[in-house]
Design a protein around this motif. Structure first.
Motif, PDB file in Angstrom:
ATOM      1  N   GLU A  86       9.981  -2.751   7.115  1.00 26.54           N
ATOM      2  CA  GLU A  86      11.299  -2.125   7.009  1.00 26.54           C
ATOM      3  C   GLU A  86      11.188  -0.640   6.690  1.00 26.54           C
ATOM      4  O   GLU A  86      12.199   0.040   6.500  1.00 26.54           O
ATOM      5  CB  GLU A  86      12.118  -2.814   5.907  1.00 26.54           C
ATOM      6  CG  GLU A  86      12.419  -4.282   6.159  1.00 26.54           C
ATOM      7  CD  GLU A  86      13.116  -4.932   4.973  1.00 26.54           C
ATOM      8  OE1 GLU A  86      13.848  -4.221   4.248  1.00 26.54           O
ATOM      9  OE2 GLU A  86      12.930  -6.139   4.750  1.00 26.54           O
ATOM     10  N   GLY A  87       9.957  -0.140   6.611  1.00 29.75           N
ATOM     11  CA  GLY A  87       9.748   1.269   6.303  1.00 29.75           C
ATOM     12  C   GLY A  87       9.806   1.582   4.827  1.00 29.75           C
ATOM     13  O   GLY A  87       9.994   2.739   4.438  1.00 29.75           O
ATOM     14  N   LEU A  88       9.636   0.560   3.974  1.00 30.44           N
ATOM     15  CA  LEU A  88       9.731   0.746   2.530  1.00 30.44           C
ATOM     16  C   LEU A  88       8.367   0.633   1.866  1.00 30.44           C
ATOM     17  O   LEU A  88       7.469  -0.044   2.366  1.00 30.44           O
ATOM     18  CB  LEU A  88      10.673  -0.299   1.924  1.00 30.44           C
ATOM     19  CG  LEU A  88      12.113  -0.309   2.449  1.00 30.44           C
ATOM     20  CD1 LEU A  88      12.881  -1.477   1.849  1.00 30.44           C
ATOM     21  CD2 LEU A  88      12.816   1.005   2.142  1.00 30.44           C
ATOM     22  N   LYS A  89       8.220   1.298   0.738  1.00 28.54           N
ATOM     23  CA  LYS A  89       7.039   1.158  -0.103  1.00 28.54           C
ATOM     24  C   LYS A  89       7.438   0.375  -1.347  1.00 28.54           C
ATOM     25  O   LYS A  89       8.618   0.167  -1.614  1.00 28.54           O
ATOM     26  CB  LYS A  89       6.490   2.532  -0.498  1.00 28.54           C
ATOM     27  CG  LYS A  89       5.979   3.354   0.660  1.00 28.54           C
ATOM     28  CD  LYS A  89       5.360   4.658   0.180  1.00 28.54           C
ATOM     29  CE  LYS A  89       4.057   4.421  -0.572  1.00 28.54           C
ATOM     30  NZ  LYS A  89       3.352   5.694  -0.881  1.00 28.54           N
ATOM     31  N   GLY A  90       6.443  -0.043  -2.137  1.00 32.87           N
ATOM     32  CA  GLY A  90       6.783  -0.737  -3.367  1.00 32.87           C
ATOM     33  C   GLY A  90       5.633  -1.511  -3.942  1.00 32.87           C
ATOM     34  O   GLY A  90       4.482  -1.375  -3.521  1.00 32.87           O
ATOM     35  N   GLY A  91       5.951  -2.341  -4.926  1.00 33.98           N
ATOM     36  CA  GLY A  91       4.939  -3.148  -5.576  1.00 33.98           C
ATOM     37  C   GLY A  91       5.573  -4.131  -6.531  1.00 33.98           C
ATOM     38  O   GLY A  91       6.796  -4.154  -6.720  1.00 33.98           O
ATOM     39  N   VAL A  92       4.745  -4.944  -7.145  1.00 29.93           N
ATOM     40  CA  VAL A  92       5.201  -5.971  -8.084  1.00 29.93           C
ATOM     41  C   VAL A  92       4.954  -5.494  -9.507  1.00 29.93           C
ATOM     42  O   VAL A  92       3.891  -4.939  -9.813  1.00 29.93           O
ATOM     43  CB  VAL A  92       4.459  -7.304  -7.836  1.00 29.93           C
ATOM     44  CG1 VAL A  92       4.852  -8.345  -8.883  1.00 29.93           C
ATOM     45  CG2 VAL A  92       4.765  -7.823  -6.441  1.00 29.93           C
TER      46      VAL A  92
END
Length: 427
Positions: A86-92
């Protein structure tokens, strides 16, 4: 013994989850609590949240001055792959403690120093009653945001509980807006909070106003955008944060002007498609009434169009143009019902007290008053619900007997004035 908690977030909606995830990702110990179970039931087993964001805002979300990002090694690899698609970055991130419902005592495990209230403004009184047995000296409670005079309402509720005893020396304040533009799909993906935008500055104030200087250090250490000073170096009071809140200016008119499409479930980009240049003028009229009241009270606040430029770098000659140029708002969709906080919170907790204050100050409120009445009829006829019933009024806030000078003195000093000079002798 429970591990020391740095921050307690009260409210596990989109904003609460955003605050919790961002704060935990910096390595702080975060407790998260919600009044009902449904927003936390999917989180309590492993105490994890996924934070997702557009790479274009990474520099604002995680500036170089922040601590090292503390994402966990994850089991959620497929979910993260989907976010990447979806073109997103991130993490837990892992939270210290997640609780809900009657287990409010668990939320205070680890003795948190800072308590961030992210419930709707209509829930502030209820939350004050719920947490008051667990408050102690030197804790900080910040409403995010307070809407109109939320800090006073919360403070009154705490003092009411301790009317026959010693009130803990808790510092209670309110922010003028929320830090994030964010969304959570509570049905399909309740563990993931998507952050679409981060504001540049969050103004906050306390009652008494001088208390803000006691907490600006520890608050700013975790939430670097928070600020309690005016441009001339003076400390803000809660009239600055209350009249500086533009939520009611934005949300209520757009909801009403698009009531048919929203009720019909039409997919609508709230800020971009919900306005045109003509309708934008109605929002600007409501904003003009807010500014007129602030000027009468000698409280400096920005027009909404300047607020958008400061917070998001948005430019435009009208609010319609500025909204179109606000990247954080580009993909925020309208709700699919009119029985939502954009009306049921903003009208009774933002616009009603603003109009009541305008009546005392003798300033114009015709357009704002018209939107209040239309919202009242829409909700009453649609859901048989009276949004005025629990509205913040001068009477409910304990301000009915004070004149404008008395109200300002009370909110700045925290001490109720009894001198005749500060009383509204017409009451």
């Amino acid at each position: 013994m429970a591990e020391k908690a740095d921050v307690l977030i009260l409210g596990a909606g989109s904003l609460g989850k955003a605050y919790a995830a961002k704060t935990a990702s910096l390595g702080y110990q975060v407790n998260l609590y919600n009044r009902s179970l449904e927003r936390t039931s999917d989180l309590e087993e492993d105490s994890e949240l996924i934070i997702a964001f557009d790479p274009n805002i990474e520099g604002k979300l995680y500036p170089k001055t922040d601590k090292r990002i503390n994402f966990k090694p994850v089991k959620e690899r497929e979910r993260l792959k989907m976010l990447k698609s979806e073109g997103l970055k991130g993490g837990v991130v892992e939270l210290n403690k997640i609780s809900s419902g009657k287990y409010i005592e668990e939320a205070f495990e680890g003795d948190p120093d800072i308590i961030m209230v992210t419930t709707t403004a209509r829930g502030h009184k209820h939350m004050a009653r719920k947490i008051v047995p667990y408050l102690r000296d030197d804790q900080t409670v910040l409403l995010n945001p307070g809407r109109m005079l939320g800090a006073l309402e919360f403070r009154n509720e705490v003092e009411r509980h301790y009317k026959n005893g010693k009130v803990p020396k808790v510092i209670i304040g309110e922010a003028d807006t929320s830090l994030f533009a964010c969304r959570v799909d509570e049905i399909h993906d309740p563990k993931t909070v998507k952050i679409h935008g981060v504001k540049n500055r969050i103004n906050f104030a306390t009652i008494p106003s001088k208390d803000a200087e006691k907490i600006i250090g520890p608050v700013k250490k975790i939430f670097r955008q928070f600020n309690c000073y005016l441009d001339d170096g003076r400390v803000m009071n809660v009239l600055h944060t209350s009249l500086g809140n533009v939520g009611g200016v934005f949300h209520v008119p757009i909801m009403i002007l698009n009531a048919k499409d929203i009720s019909d479930g039409k997919v609508l980009k709230f800020y971009v498609e919900g306005l045109n240049p003509t309708l934008s003028g109605l929002l600007e009229e409501v904003d003009d009434e807010r500014i007129e009241l602030a000027n009468k009270l000698r409280i400096h606040v920005e027009p909404a169009i300047m607020w958008l430029e400061r917070e998001y770098g948005s430019e435009g000659a009208t609010l319609h143009e500025a909204f179109k140029n606000t990247d954080a708002y580009a993909n925020l969709f309208a709700p699919t019902s009119i029985n939502v906080r954009q009306l049921t919170e903003e009208v009774p907790c933002s616009l009603v007290p603003m109009v009541e204050l305008a009546k005392k100050a003798g300033t114009e409120y015709a357009t704002t008053g018209a939107f209040i009445q239309i919202a009242h009829v829409l909700i009453r006829r649609g859901r048989k619900r009276d949004i005025f019933k629990k509205a913040r009024t001068m009477k409910s806030l304990g301000l009915e007997k004070l004149n404008i000078k008395g109200i300002k003195k009370y909110l700045i000093t925290g001490e109720y004035p009894t001198d005749e000079r500060f009383l509204d002798l017409e009451i």
